[in-house]
Design a protein around this motif. Structure first.
Motif, PDB file in Angstrom:
ATOM      1  N   HIS A 168       0.860  -1.189   0.000  1.00 23.43           N
ATOM      2  CA  HIS A 168       0.000   0.000   0.000  1.00 23.43           C
ATOM      3  C   HIS A 168       0.895   1.236   0.000  1.00 23.43           C
ATOM      4  CE1 HIS A 168      -3.771   2.100   0.659  1.00 23.43           C
ATOM      5  NE2 HIS A 168      -3.127   2.878   1.491  1.00 23.43           N
ATOM      6  N   LEU A 169       0.839   2.006  -1.073  1.00 19.61           N
ATOM      7  CA  LEU A 169       1.690   3.199  -1.169  1.00 19.61           C
ATOM      8  C   LEU A 169       1.137   4.299  -0.267  1.00 19.61           C
ATOM      9  CD1 LEU A 169       4.208   4.032  -2.876  1.00 19.61           C
ATOM     10  CD2 LEU A 169       2.609   5.331  -4.295  1.00 19.61           C
ATOM     11  N   VAL A 170       1.977   4.758   0.676  1.00 16.48           N
ATOM     12  CA  VAL A 170       1.492   5.728   1.668  1.00 16.48           C
ATOM     13  C   VAL A 170       2.144   7.101   1.544  1.00 16.48           C
ATOM     14  CG1 VAL A 170       0.816   3.960   3.354  1.00 16.48           C
ATOM     15  CG2 VAL A 170       3.153   4.926   3.431  1.00 16.48           C
ATOM     16  N   GLY A 171       3.185   7.228   0.714  1.00 13.08           N
ATOM     17  CA  GLY A 171       3.803   8.552   0.629  1.00 13.08           C
ATOM     18  C   GLY A 171       5.099   8.554  -0.160  1.00 13.08           C
ATOM     19  N   LEU A 172       5.862   9.626   0.032  1.00 15.55           N
ATOM     20  CA  LEU A 172       7.119   9.839  -0.687  1.00 15.55           C
ATOM     21  C   LEU A 172       8.284   9.952   0.296  1.00 15.55           C
ATOM     22  CD1 LEU A 172       6.093  12.613  -3.299  1.00 15.55           C
ATOM     23  CD2 LEU A 172       5.837  10.127  -3.504  1.00 15.55           C
TER      24      LEU A 172
ATOM     25  N   PRO B 114      -0.230  10.424   2.506  1.00 19.06           N
ATOM     26  CA  PRO B 114      -0.105  11.198   3.746  1.00 19.06           C
ATOM     27  C   PRO B 114       1.311  11.251   4.335  1.00 19.06           C
ATOM     28  CG  PRO B 114      -1.222   9.094   4.161  1.00 19.06           C
ATOM     29  CD  PRO B 114      -1.088   9.234   2.669  1.00 19.06           C
ATOM     30  N   GLU B 115       2.159  10.290   3.980  1.00 18.59           N
ATOM     31  CA  GLU B 115       3.461  10.218   4.660  1.00 18.59           C
ATOM     32  C   GLU B 115       4.568  10.883   3.838  1.00 18.59           C
ATOM     33  OE1 GLU B 115       3.732   8.899   7.682  1.00 18.59           O
ATOM     34  OE2 GLU B 115       1.826   7.796   7.815  1.00 18.59           O
ATOM     35  N   LEU B 116       5.439  11.605   4.531  1.00 21.32           N
ATOM     36  CA  LEU B 116       6.655  12.168   3.941  1.00 21.32           C
ATOM     37  C   LEU B 116       7.833  11.717   4.793  1.00 21.32           C
ATOM     38  CD1 LEU B 116       5.594  15.863   3.142  1.00 21.32           C
ATOM     39  CD2 LEU B 116       6.074  14.035   1.467  1.00 21.32           C
ATOM     40  N   SER B 117       8.686  10.841   4.229  1.00 21.93           N
ATOM     41  CA  SER B 117       9.877  10.360   4.935  1.00 21.93           C
ATOM     42  C   SER B 117      11.048  11.226   4.502  1.00 21.93           C
ATOM     43  CB  SER B 117      10.133   8.891   4.571  1.00 21.93           C
ATOM     44  OG  SER B 117      11.403   8.470   5.039  1.00 21.93           O
ATOM     45  N   MET B 118      11.448  12.140   5.378  1.00 21.26           N
ATOM     46  CA  MET B 118      12.557  13.031   5.027  1.00 21.26           C
ATOM     47  C   MET B 118      13.197  13.552   6.302  1.00 21.26           C
ATOM     48  SD  MET B 118      10.198  15.971   3.186  1.00 21.26           S
ATOM     49  CE  MET B 118       9.285  17.184   4.187  1.00 21.26           C
ATOM     50  N   GLY B 119      14.538  13.702   6.239  1.00 24.89           N
ATOM     51  CA  GLY B 119      15.274  14.164   7.403  1.00 24.89           C
ATOM     52  C   GLY B 119      16.108  13.049   8.007  1.00 24.89           C
TER      53      GLY B 119
END
Ligand SMILES: *Cc1c(COP(=O)(O)O)cnc(C)c1O
Length: 225
Positions: free
Chosen positions: A154-158, A193-198
């Motif tokens: 399930h794709l949830v973000g970038l 909804p999700e952004l994985s960054m940092g």
């Protein structure tokens, strides 16, 4: 400082960054990146309340899953090769590094249907550096449309990895990813909804720019092993 103090300090900085941006600190999940870190130090972050662990190699993650308690959430942050997709699908709950429609399809097809689908993030390369993995910005919408039809993932973000050059350079990259996410979600109708960054050097600006997952290694573990 020991590992527990470092976790507390990272959490405080996340909370402060969220407040500066008018965000709820509970909307940011701390993923402790434990690649190269042995189980003893990982147990300390678990004792400090961390439940999300990030790894970049399958054999290392398999070994640690056996050594560590059940009920943790395992995040794959390293490059996924198609010939490793079945092992990645068996070991990890969240994969941050999906870089093509075909990897999304491979992972979904190999996920045990008895288990929850993998939560997947599309890795986007905004640096243009030749060796970097990740989909280019103009390819996001095609991958999202194609991944939307995949069962088992399930794709949830970038997700993105900022270029070198300090936190303000990173901020531009994170703001761009967020804008690309907004645009792709609107264009495809698929919520992201999700952004994985940092990472250790730039997770505070990432939270200011909307990160929901921060991937922190050295700031927690440097010197712990
Ligand atoms: C290693 C790694 C991290 C953690 O990096 P630190 O600089 O140690 O915080 C985060 N994301 C990815 C993709 C990594 O490979």
């Amino acid at each position: 400082m020991d590992v527990a103090d470092r976790v507390a300090s990272v959490r405080e900085r996340i909370t402060a960054a969220a407040s500066r941006a008018g965000r709820d600190p509970a909307s940011v999940r701390l993923v402790a990146v434990t690649k190269g870190v042995e189980a003893a130090a990982i147990r300390e972050v678990i004792a400090a309340g961390v439940r999300d662990l990030g790894e970049n190699r399958v054999p290392e993650a398999v070994r640690k899953r056996e050594e560590l308690p059940k009920g943790l959430t395992w995040h794959m942050v390293g490059h996924v090769q198609s010939n490793k997709a079945s092992r990645v699908a068996a070991v990890f709950d969240v994969v941050h590094s999906i870089d093509s429609a075909s990897i999304a399809a491979h992972l979904g097809a190999r996920r045990d249907p008895e288990r929850d689908p993998i939560a997947g993030l599309l890795e986007v390369d905004l640096t243009g550096i030749a060796q970097r993995t990740g989909t280019r910005a103009d390819g996001i919408e095609d991958v999202v449309r194609s991944a939307a039809g995949v069962v088992g993932m399930h794709l949830v973000g970038l997700m993105t990895i900022a270029p070198q050059g300090g936190p303000e350079r990173a901020r531009e990259c994170f703001a761009t990813l967020r804008a690309l996410r907004d645009r792709a979600a609107t264009a495809t109708g698929w919520p992201l909804p999700e952004l994985s960054m940092g990472m250790s050097d730039d997770y505070e600006v990432a939270v200011e720019e909307g990160a929901t997952l921060v991937r922190v290694g050295r700031a927690i573990f440097a010197g712990a092993d």
